[in-house]
Design a protein around this motif. Sequence first.
Motif, short mmCIF file in Angstrom:
data_model
loop_
_atom_site.label_atom_id
_atom_site.label_comp_id
_atom_site.label_asym_id
_atom_site.label_seq_id
_atom_site.Cartn_x
_atom_site.Cartn_y
_atom_site.Cartn_z
N GLU A 1 0.84 -1.21 0.00
CA GLU A 1 0.00 0.00 0.00
C GLU A 1 0.87 1.26 0.00
OE1 GLU A 1 -2.69 -0.04 3.26
OE2 GLU A 1 -3.65 -1.94 2.70
N ASP A 2 1.88 1.28 0.87
CA ASP A 2 2.75 2.45 0.94
C ASP A 2 3.58 2.61 -0.33
OD1 ASP A 2 1.91 3.39 3.35
OD2 ASP A 2 3.61 2.65 4.52
N ALA A 3 4.07 1.50 -0.88
CA ALA A 3 4.89 1.57 -2.09
C ALA A 3 4.07 2.12 -3.26
CB ALA A 3 5.45 0.20 -2.42
N ASN A 4 2.80 1.69 -3.36
CA ASN A 4 1.94 2.21 -4.43
C ASN A 4 1.76 3.72 -4.30
OD1 ASN A 4 1.54 -0.30 -5.61
ND2 ASN A 4 -0.31 -0.75 -4.43
N ARG A 5 1.54 4.19 -3.07
CA ARG A 5 1.36 5.63 -2.85
C ARG A 5 2.65 6.40 -3.13
NH1 ARG A 5 -0.66 6.84 2.86
NH2 ARG A 5 -0.76 8.95 1.99
N ALA A 6 3.79 5.81 -2.76
CA ALA A 6 5.08 6.48 -3.01
C ALA A 6 5.29 6.69 -4.51
CB ALA A 6 6.22 5.66 -2.42
N ILE A 7 4.98 5.67 -5.31
CA ILE A 7 5.13 5.79 -6.77
C ILE A 7 4.13 6.79 -7.33
CG2 ILE A 7 4.76 4.53 -8.93
CD1 ILE A 7 6.11 2.12 -7.61
N GLN A 8 2.94 6.85 -6.72
CA GLN A 8 1.94 7.82 -7.16
C GLN A 8 2.45 9.25 -7.00
OE1 GLN A 8 -1.75 7.52 -4.99
NE2 GLN A 8 -2.53 9.46 -5.77
N PHE A 9 3.14 9.52 -5.88
CA PHE A 9 3.63 10.87 -5.62
C PHE A 9 4.95 11.18 -6.33
CE2 PHE A 9 1.07 10.41 -1.55
CZ PHE A 9 0.06 11.25 -1.99
N ASP A 10 5.78 10.16 -6.55
CA ASP A 10 7.06 10.39 -7.22
C ASP A 10 7.53 9.09 -7.86
OD1 ASP A 10 9.52 11.12 -8.14
OD2 ASP A 10 10.31 11.83 -6.22
N GLY A 11 7.26 8.95 -9.16
CA GLY A 11 7.67 7.75 -9.87
C GLY A 11 9.00 7.90 -10.59
N SER A 12 9.78 8.91 -10.19
CA SER A 12 11.05 9.17 -10.90
C SER A 12 12.26 8.60 -10.18
CB SER A 12 11.24 10.68 -11.07
OG SER A 12 11.40 11.31 -9.80
N LYS A 13 12.06 7.93 -9.05
CA LYS A 13 13.17 7.43 -8.25
C LYS A 13 13.30 5.91 -8.41
CE LYS A 13 14.10 11.40 -6.17
NZ LYS A 13 13.00 12.23 -6.70
N ALA A 14 14.49 5.47 -8.80
CA ALA A 14 14.72 4.04 -9.00
C ALA A 14 14.50 3.25 -7.72
CB ALA A 14 16.14 3.81 -9.52
N TYR A 15 14.92 3.82 -6.57
CA TYR A 15 14.83 3.05 -5.33
C TYR A 15 13.38 2.78 -4.93
CZ TYR A 15 14.03 7.52 -2.86
OH TYR A 15 13.54 8.73 -2.44
N ILE A 16 12.43 3.66 -5.32
CA ILE A 16 11.03 3.43 -4.98
C ILE A 16 10.48 2.25 -5.79
CG2 ILE A 16 8.71 4.43 -4.98
CD1 ILE A 16 9.95 7.15 -4.48
N TRP A 17 10.81 2.18 -7.08
CA TRP A 17 10.38 1.04 -7.90
C TRP A 17 11.04 -0.25 -7.40
CZ3 TRP A 17 6.56 1.25 -11.45
CH2 TRP A 17 6.16 2.52 -11.89
N ASP A 18 12.28 -0.14 -6.96
CA ASP A 18 12.98 -1.32 -6.43
C ASP A 18 12.31 -1.82 -5.16
OD1 ASP A 18 15.45 -2.23 -4.43
OD2 ASP A 18 15.63 -3.01 -6.46
N THR A 19 11.88 -0.88 -4.30
CA THR A 19 11.18 -1.27 -3.07
C THR A 19 9.92 -2.06 -3.41
OG1 THR A 19 12.01 0.60 -1.78
CG2 THR A 19 9.94 -0.40 -1.05
N ARG A 20 9.11 -1.52 -4.33
CA ARG A 20 7.87 -2.22 -4.66
C ARG A 20 8.15 -3.57 -5.33
NH1 ARG A 20 2.87 0.24 -8.19
NH2 ARG A 20 4.19 -0.37 -9.96
N ALA A 21 9.21 -3.64 -6.13
CA ALA A 21 9.56 -4.91 -6.77
C ALA A 21 9.87 -5.98 -5.72
CB ALA A 21 10.75 -4.71 -7.70
N HIS A 22 10.63 -5.61 -4.68
CA HIS A 22 10.93 -6.57 -3.61
C HIS A 22 9.65 -7.06 -2.94
CE1 HIS A 22 15.19 -5.39 -3.85
NE2 HIS A 22 15.44 -6.46 -3.11
N ILE A 23 8.73 -6.14 -2.69
CA ILE A 23 7.47 -6.50 -2.03
C ILE A 23 6.65 -7.44 -2.92
CG2 ILE A 23 5.32 -5.59 -1.10
CD1 ILE A 23 6.94 -2.95 -0.55
N LEU A 24 6.56 -7.11 -4.21
CA LEU A 24 5.82 -7.96 -5.14
C LEU A 24 6.46 -9.34 -5.24
CD1 LEU A 24 5.17 -5.29 -7.92
CD2 LEU A 24 3.42 -6.39 -6.48
N GLU A 25 7.78 -9.38 -5.23
CA GLU A 25 8.48 -10.67 -5.25
C GLU A 25 8.13 -11.48 -4.01
OE1 GLU A 25 13.07 -12.45 -5.36
OE2 GLU A 25 12.72 -10.29 -5.61
#
Length: 497
Positions: free
Chosen positions: A437-461
Amino acid sequence: MKRKIAVILAADIAGYSRLIAEDEEETLRRFETYRTVFAEFVERGGGRIFNTAGDAILAEFESAVEAVRAAVDVQESLRARNLAYPPSRHMNFRIGITIGDVVERENGDLLGDGVNVAARLESVAPPGGVCISRSVHEAVASKMDLTFADAGPQTLKNIPERIHAYTLALDEPPSAHGQGDDADGEITPASSARAPADRNSRLVTAGLAVLGLAVVGAYAYEYTPRSVLEGVGLVATEPEANEGPSPATTQVAAAEEPEPDTPTEPATPSPAPARTEEQATSIERNVEDAIATLDGNAGPTRTPPTPLASRYVLTRQWKDCQESTDADVALNACKGLIDTAGFTPDDQAIIHYKYARALRDKGEPAQAIEHYRRSIELKPAADTYQHRAIAHYDQGDYLEAVADFDEALKLKPQSAEALNNRAWTYYKAGDADRALEDANRAIQFDGSKAYIWDTRAHILEELGKTPEAIRDYRKALQLDAGYTSSRDGLRRLGAPP
């Protein structure tokens, strides 16, 4: 017992008997605090304290450079602490350093000529200053950016040979009644005799001193908080509200430095009109007053010059606390400013925040948490909550970390960094659903940071959503081709970049 050559540092407090007589309890309490600061700098320089009789401190070093550096750091740190007290209550150490032959006893105490000479050189040092022997001067002169005054050969009590000495007055404090007294009632000798000079040369010297004060004043204006500048008359208007610790891009793994608090630039003065003869005479008289003050001959009708130079150490510490990327330098500078008079609560909030950052960088999260707490008490700020959360995370205390990220998000609800960090903390705590939930909101507010996408990828994995995880790892690599964590994630899942 064994004999050896060592660098010996001796220190005691100028006017200690007077300070004790005026307020024994307060003097003893402060002395213990100052002695602790002294010990920290000695240890940092690779030295050790081997005797602390009365108000004296005796230490040995293997390096003359480290001994002198420790002495200078001690004096600068304690001078900043003295600003919290009136001049008559300043506690100023005098320090003497020499290289000499000593005998080490079984209990670690040292005896011999080296100890005796250092103790006598200390009596030659000005309060708040340092006096070194020729052997030390030869060892450090080409290695340190310090200017020592040649005090010439000195006749020291109970020392048969005259010792050539050099003095360093880092920022000599104004003399108070009895400040030159030794603990045993002896009067401190002058550090060096002042050579006579004609009036014109003295005026030139005073002019250079005034120019030096102007330079120090400019330095002070640039780096000192407005609250302190106001106290020395450098800012005439009401200071603006301090914004507290500036926003920082905060990640659980790393965090950037916030911008330091910067005082408003002074207005450019208009060109001065031509001076009348009366004004010129007044200026000359002020220069003569400065000469008399420097000589110690200022009469009751003379006004001493504004002591801008005495603010140099304070402004240097503020700058180092705010800007230094060296954790040791920042740690020392911020520590010397904590609870120092002249700073507003907002200033102190920044100092505690920076001190806590340096403590965490040094691998001391528990102490960092305490100073983040003090910063928050003075002025709550989202970045301070975030960094305290990271310190809790470092200790594996995920519940406390989440609680602080919650507070940060109350103050900055759309902070992608705080959401990302809380998501990662939930992930490490085993709560993948909340993390997503938090990772989705983080990407919603700022999808330009690699580390945010990496965080959500770990969670999805973790949730077994492999195609989505691969997609996010690849997105992170599109934003930052060198992001190792995402490259490793694709390798784990058997997918090409």
